[in-house]
Design a protein around this motif. Structure first.
Motif, PDB file in Angstrom:
ATOM      1  N   ASP A 328       0.866  -1.184   0.000  1.00 22.46           N
ATOM      2  CA  ASP A 328       0.000   0.000   0.000  1.00 22.46           C
ATOM      3  C   ASP A 328       0.900   1.229   0.000  1.00 22.46           C
ATOM      4  O   ASP A 328       1.776   1.378   0.860  1.00 22.46           O
ATOM      5  N   LEU A 329       0.691   2.115  -0.965  1.00 20.17           N
ATOM      6  CA  LEU A 329       1.559   3.288  -1.074  1.00 20.17           C
ATOM      7  C   LEU A 329       1.256   4.338   0.001  1.00 20.17           C
ATOM      8  O   LEU A 329       2.120   5.140   0.339  1.00 20.17           O
ATOM      9  N   ASN A 335       5.022   7.939   5.821  1.00 20.83           N
ATOM     10  CA  ASN A 335       6.346   7.838   6.459  1.00 20.83           C
ATOM     11  C   ASN A 335       7.327   8.814   5.830  1.00 20.83           C
ATOM     12  O   ASN A 335       8.056   9.517   6.528  1.00 20.83           O
ATOM     13  N   ALA A 336       7.325   8.834   4.501  1.00 16.53           N
ATOM     14  CA  ALA A 336       8.293   9.686   3.815  1.00 16.53           C
ATOM     15  C   ALA A 336       8.026  11.154   4.122  1.00 16.53           C
ATOM     16  O   ALA A 336       8.955  11.928   4.349  1.00 16.53           O
ATOM     17  N   VAL A 337       6.727  11.553   4.171  1.00 19.87           N
ATOM     18  CA  VAL A 337       6.411  12.962   4.469  1.00 19.87           C
ATOM     19  C   VAL A 337       6.815  13.291   5.898  1.00 19.87           C
ATOM     20  O   VAL A 337       7.337  14.374   6.173  1.00 19.87           O
ATOM     21  N   SER A 361       2.224  -3.449  -6.975  1.00 22.08           N
ATOM     22  CA  SER A 361       3.137  -4.549  -6.693  1.00 22.08           C
ATOM     23  C   SER A 361       4.527  -4.033  -6.999  1.00 22.08           C
ATOM     24  O   SER A 361       4.801  -3.592  -8.119  1.00 22.08           O
ATOM     25  N   GLY A 362       5.388  -4.010  -5.964  1.00 24.66           N
ATOM     26  CA  GLY A 362       6.698  -3.412  -6.203  1.00 24.66           C
ATOM     27  C   GLY A 362       7.662  -3.638  -5.066  1.00 24.66           C
ATOM     28  O   GLY A 362       7.406  -4.414  -4.138  1.00 24.66           O
ATOM     29  N   ASP A 363       8.752  -2.903  -5.157  1.00 24.70           N
ATOM     30  CA  ASP A 363       9.837  -3.019  -4.195  1.00 24.70           C
ATOM     31  C   ASP A 363       9.689  -1.870  -3.200  1.00 24.70           C
ATOM     32  O   ASP A 363       9.890  -0.694  -3.545  1.00 24.70           O
ATOM     33  N   ALA A 364       9.334  -2.195  -1.954  1.00 23.83           N
ATOM     34  CA  ALA A 364       9.007  -1.160  -0.970  1.00 23.83           C
ATOM     35  C   ALA A 364      10.166  -0.188  -0.760  1.00 23.83           C
ATOM     36  O   ALA A 364       9.980   1.025  -0.738  1.00 23.83           O
ATOM     37  N   ASP A 365      11.380  -0.725  -0.641  1.00 26.46           N
ATOM     38  CA  ASP A 365      12.533   0.151  -0.355  1.00 26.46           C
ATOM     39  C   ASP A 365      12.757   1.135  -1.490  1.00 26.46           C
ATOM     40  O   ASP A 365      12.980   2.320  -1.288  1.00 26.46           O
ATOM     41  N   HIS A 368      10.008   3.693  -1.666  1.00 21.92           N
ATOM     42  CA  HIS A 368      10.201   4.654  -0.574  1.00 21.92           C
ATOM     43  C   HIS A 368      11.273   5.662  -0.978  1.00 21.92           C
ATOM     44  O   HIS A 368      11.143   6.868  -0.774  1.00 21.92           O
ATOM     45  N   GLN A 369      12.325   5.148  -1.614  1.00 18.38           N
ATOM     46  CA  GLN A 369      13.409   6.029  -2.034  1.00 18.38           C
ATOM     47  C   GLN A 369      12.914   7.044  -3.074  1.00 18.38           C
ATOM     48  O   GLN A 369      13.298   8.213  -3.051  1.00 18.38           O
ATOM     49  N   VAL A 370      12.033   6.572  -3.970  1.00 22.25           N
ATOM     50  CA  VAL A 370      11.499   7.458  -5.005  1.00 22.25           C
ATOM     51  C   VAL A 370      10.741   8.622  -4.365  1.00 22.25           C
ATOM     52  O   VAL A 370      10.983   9.790  -4.670  1.00 22.25           O
TER      53      VAL A 370
END
Ligand SMILES: Nc1ncnc2c1ncn2[C@@H]1O[C@H](COP(=O)(O)OP(=O)(O)OP(=O)(O)O)[C@@H](O)[C@H]1O
Ligand SMILES: [Mg+2]
Length: 511
Positions: A328-329, A335-337, A361-365, A368-370
């Protein structure tokens, strides 16, 4: 007018054949006409000679043959015309009929002008006659004529036969020519098909490719098409080799960057560690040494980030598969904000989230970096007090994250290649400005690795980055279109907002 080669060849061949046939037919007809006229003229001349040379026994001619009894002389053919002119006046004009009798006909007006050179004279319904005059022993002019109808019907027959033969020839040639030309241009079609297939390949990706070739039968150097086919195959071979060489060198370069980055990580970690150890070691340092140690630590930190970024880009370039888990984005964005707020509390940080989970569906890390990179830009390239709004949007089949700020905007000269590597707003590469210019390159590469994309629109006071990712298959969609629930649109200051987030989405702690 555009026409296929086949049509052009067939039409021009037929036109050529038709022209040549017409010329031949015309010439034949004219020559034959001359020949027939000559023959008729010599027949008329012989008839005229007969008319003046002989005479019937006196009294043997019937009364209707008076004055034109020469028509009844032996040798005169039926339908022969005869007239007697005495002192410029026509005495009598008559025709020798089928039955051998003589029939009077009205004399044509031009009869008195007939000389000893054959001419054509019209006899009204009886048709045209070739006529010649000859002088009889008694001094009268005898005009003798033969009909041209026989000659005309011969000529007509000739023209009809010529036309029929020409038409049949043209039709036959059209069929034969079409078949032959079609056969002759078929190899060209195969060359075009090969060229089309190659042109449809995604050559710009830089990957090694296997290009299709022109079939062996179309490369015979003894034919023109074969020469083109052979040349095309040789060219495709060179292109393929060039691509292979380029791919090889790119792979080597990527590998080199990946290896170098990887190798640099350990010594960098040691430098940071030792600097920290020395700083905390309890030994007294002068202020200069303390400053130097601080600088060593921060520069080593910058270098570590750069090396990590390079390594990540090299791995993404090499097509290393990413982790693909449903996630879930929304909490990731929260978190990032929160991190961004902690780093720059004087900016206003707003978040809009949808009610449903924003599943991709993706790579969480990496994702998050993006988001972190986008927020870091909104933080570092804008002055304090700037409002940064992060919105998660759901649409059929896709999930977007939009980071908008009302800062000064991306400099015009950077905007077109802002996602390029080492593209930065300040040309000085001063260490105070911080970044290396890889942040957005990573955003773009990670988005692409997730089959997504990132877009930017920037004017002073409004800079918007939009990351678009394909939704995970089990995404629950809102009723229609991009949609954010009204409750979520509320703007809040970062602090309050975090409180709200915690209440609403208790499972995701922010900050
Ligand atoms: N929100 C923004 N507002 C204004 N300018 C921006 C913004 N985001 C990016 N830029 C401009 O785009 C350039 C490239 O951004 P990018 O993130 O790739 O590199 P960087 O931030 O300079 O360095 P890095 O991210 O590697 O630390 C920046 O140098 C900056 O000039
Ligand atoms: Mg950046």
């Amino acid at each position: 007018m555009t026409m296929s080669l086949e049509a052009k060849l067939v039409i021009s061949s037929i036109a050529l054949l038709a022209t040549v046939s017409a010329v031949i037919a015309t010439a034949t007809t004219l020559l034959f006409n001359d020949f027939l006229t000559d023959r008729l003229d010599s027949q008329v001349s012989s008839a005229a000679r007969r008319s003046t040379s002989g005479s019937l026994p006196p009294g043997s001619a019937p009364p209707e043959a008076r004055e034109v009894s020469f028509l009844l002389l032996p040798g005169q053919s039926e339908l022969t015309f005869g007239a007697r002119i005495r002192q410029g006046a026509v005495r009598r004009a008559a025709l020798l009929t089928d039955g051998g009798s003589v029939r009077e006909v009205p004399p044509p007006p031009s009869l008195t002008r007939v000389t000893n050179v054959p001419v054509t004279v019209g006899l009204g319904p009886l048709g045209d006659y070739r006529m010649v005059s000859s002088r009889a022993p008694d001094g009268d002019l005898l005009v003798t004529g033969l009909p041209v109808t026989g000659m005309q019907s011969t000529l007509t027959r000739l023209v009809v036969v010529e036309a029929a033969v020409t038409l049949a020839g043209v039709a036959l040639t059209a069929v034969a020519c079409t078949l032959l030309v079609r056969r002759a241009v078929r190899p060209l079609g195969r060359l075009a098909a090969t060229a089309t297939r190659v042109s449809e390949l995604p050559l710009a990706t830089g990957d090694a490719v296997r290009l299709s070739r022109v079939p062996e039968v179309d490369t015979d150097p003894r034919t023109e098409v074969g020469q083109v086919g052979g040349a095309l195959n040789r060219m495709l071979g060179h292109v393929e080799t060039a691509f292979a060489v380029r791919h090889e060198s790119e792979t080597r370069l990527r590998q080199f960057i990946a290896d170098a980055s990887h190798e640099l990580r350990t010594p960098l970690a040691s430098i940071v560690g030792y600097a920290e150890l020395t700083r905390r070691g309890g030994e007294p340092h002068g202020p200069q040494t303390a400053h130097a140690l601080g600088r060593i630590r921060s520069e080593a930190g910058r270098m570590t980030t750069l090396v990590e970024d390079l390594l990540l880009l090299a791995r993404l370039d090499a097509g290393r598969p990413l982790e693909r888990l449903a996630l879930d984005l929304s909490p990731l964005v929260v978190n990032a904000v929160s991190d961004a707020y902690a780093a720059a509390p004087r900016h206003r940080w707003l978040v809009n989230l949808p009610d449903q989970p924003a599943l991709v569906s993706g790579d969480a890390d990496r994702l998050h970096q993006v988001v972190t990179n986008l927020l870091a830009n909104a933080r570092t390239h804008t002055p304090p007090g700037t409002t940064v709004t992060t919105t998660v949007l759901l649409a059929p089949g896709r999930v977007s994250v939009r980071v908008a700020d009302d800062g000064p905007g991306i400099p015009g000269h950077v905007l077109p290649h802002v996602f390029g590597r080492f593209a930065r707003g300040d040309g000085s590469r001063s260490r105070l400005a911080g970044g290396s210019g890889l942040g957005l390159a990573i955003v773009s590469a990670v988005a692409a690795a997730h089959e997504g994309r990132v877009e930017v629109a920037s004017v002073p006071g409004d800079t918007v980055f939009t990351l678009v990712l394909p939704a995970a298959d089990d995404q629950i969609l809102p009723p229609s279109g991009d949609q954010v629930p009204p409750a979520e649109r509320r703007a809040a200051d970062g602090h309050e907002h975090r409180g709200e987030q915690r209440e609403r989405r208790g499972s995701h702690r922010a900050g």
